[in-house]
Design an enzyme around this catalytic site. Structure first.
Site, short mmCIF file in Angstrom:
data_model
loop_
_atom_site.label_atom_id
_atom_site.label_comp_id
_atom_site.label_asym_id
_atom_site.label_seq_id
_atom_site.Cartn_x
_atom_site.Cartn_y
_atom_site.Cartn_z
N CYS A 78 0.84 -1.21 0.00
CA CYS A 78 0.00 0.00 0.00
C CYS A 78 0.87 1.25 0.00
O CYS A 78 1.38 1.66 1.04
CB CYS A 78 -0.93 -0.01 1.22
SG CYS A 78 -1.97 1.46 1.32
N CYS B 50 -0.41 4.12 2.09
CA CYS B 50 -0.16 3.97 3.53
C CYS B 50 1.30 4.23 3.86
O CYS B 50 1.61 4.87 4.87
CB CYS B 50 -0.49 2.55 4.01
SG CYS B 50 -1.98 1.84 3.32
N ASP B 51 2.21 3.71 3.06
CA ASP B 51 3.61 3.65 3.48
C ASP B 51 4.57 4.48 2.63
O ASP B 51 5.76 4.57 2.98
CB ASP B 51 4.08 2.17 3.44
CG ASP B 51 3.26 1.31 4.40
OD1 ASP B 51 2.83 1.83 5.44
OD2 ASP B 51 3.05 0.12 4.11
#
Ligand code: NDP
Length: 330
Positions: A142, A145-146
């Site tokens: 992701c 997300c990261d």
């Protein structure tokens, strides 16, 4: 389901299947609405966030939060209002009549007046041992997300579809260099995404390559690549490896029971969480292939709870009218 005895089954007003952000938000709202939800946690309690490290994009956590910690907060909040979280995976369902029938772990029968499905989706991985070991330590599925953890670093995305290119384009905001590693020499992604990715200076395509191994002791330091045409093996140093080879909604048990789209996501009516069966609602990544964020999953979990609560009230009102009519006609 043939050999399961439903005559002895517990009957609940509300069953929630899955405990990611969608399921636990649905559990919170339905417990506050006095629907006494029973929540089956499935094989990955906490959902995909339970395998994530830092979460920096969930509102309300200005300093970020670890994914597993955040899911514990979700769980504690749902339990505070009485949500009954239980171990167990729903292994089969029969939604052909009400109350709805479900089997837990292939042996326990459960009945429900209404069901909220929040079984989520699972990112696809390559299946390499070191990929699994370094998940959350440089390996991710992701970028949203990261990605921000890889400022001025070199990263790679595996895959040639829309997800891979979307992730790669997003990563160019942070990373110094973004490789797209694709096993063929032709992309599957839509033309517009291809054009954008090819025009982006930071992105370099590595065609006809497969990832054979992920290197690094505690953090990712590189990958081993194999050229699918020459067979040549080489090492590519990098700090982040993102898998963009697709997601799979966890909807196998609903095949031929609910309407699913061509990628097996549960189809819901526009602007609602109503599925093709009245009384069964779907939220989170099992139903959403577009946004796939914890915050949007929580949002649709709230929607499902409100939809289910209103639907149950309507059913109860209709049952009362039927009962009154039968009393006055006697
Ligand atoms: P896709 O199935 O479209 O693409 C997966 C990619 O990963 C393919 O290029 C495939 O290679 C590659 N791949 C699969 N397995 C492996 C493996 N084991 N090793 C190496 N490579 C592998 O999935 P997406 O998630 O990209 O897209 C799913 C759907 O969602 C599509 O319909 C897509 O259009 C849509 N989508 C739309 C978006 C948007 O509109 N913004 C964003 C993201 C997705 P190969 O091509 O060789 O099969």
């Amino acid at each position: 389901m043939k050999d399961i005895d439903f005559s002895v089954a517990e009957r609940h007003k509300m069953v929630v299947i899955g405990t990611g952000p969608a399921g636990l938000t649905a559990a919170l709202y339905t417990s506050r609405a006095n629907l006494d939800p029973v929540v089956f946690q499935g094989s990955e309690p906490g959902g995909q966030l339970s395998t994530t490290t830092d979460v920096e994009n969930f509102p309300g956590y200005p300093d970020g939060v670890m994914g597993p910690d955040m899911m514990q907060h979700f769980e504690a909040q749902a339990k505070r209002f009485g949500a009954d979280l239980r171990w167990g995976t729903v292994t089969s369902v029969d939604f052909s009549e009400r109350p709805f029938r479900m089997v837990i772990d292939e042996e326990t029968a459960v009945l429900a007046d209404a069901v909220i499905i929040s079984t989520g989706a699972s990112a696809q991985y390559l299946g390499l041992e070191n990929e699994k070991r370094l998940l959350g330590h440089g390996v991710s599925a992701c970028a949203t997300c990261d990605g921000a953890f890889f400022r001025e670093q070199d990263v790679a995305v595996v895959g040639g579809g829309d997800t891979a290119l979307e992730e790669a384009l997003f990563l160019t905001r942070f990373a110094r260099k973004v490789y797209v590693i694709h096993r063929r020499d032709e992309l599957r992604a839509s033309m517009i995404m291809q054009e954008r990715a090819i025009a982006e200076e930071k992105i370099e395509f590595l065609w006809n390559r497969t990832v054979e191994d992920v290197l690094g002791e505690k953090e990712v330091t590189g990958v081993v690549l194999r050229d699918t045409q020459s067979g040549e093996v080489s090492e590519l140093p990098l700090q982040g490896l993102f898998l963009g080879i697709g997601h799979r909604p966890n909807t196998d048990i609903f095949k031929h029971i609910l309407t699913l789209d061509s990628n097996n996501y549960i189809v819901t009516e526009p602007d609602s969480t109503y599925t093709s069966v009245a009384g069964v609602f779907a939220c989170g990544d099992a139903q959403d292939h577009v946004y796939r964020q914890a915050v949007t999953a929580a949002g649709t979990g709230c929607m499902a709870a409100i939809d289910a609560e209103r639907w149950l009230s309507e059913q109860e009102a209709a049952e009362r009218v039927t009962m009154l009519n039968s009393l006055t006609s006697n």
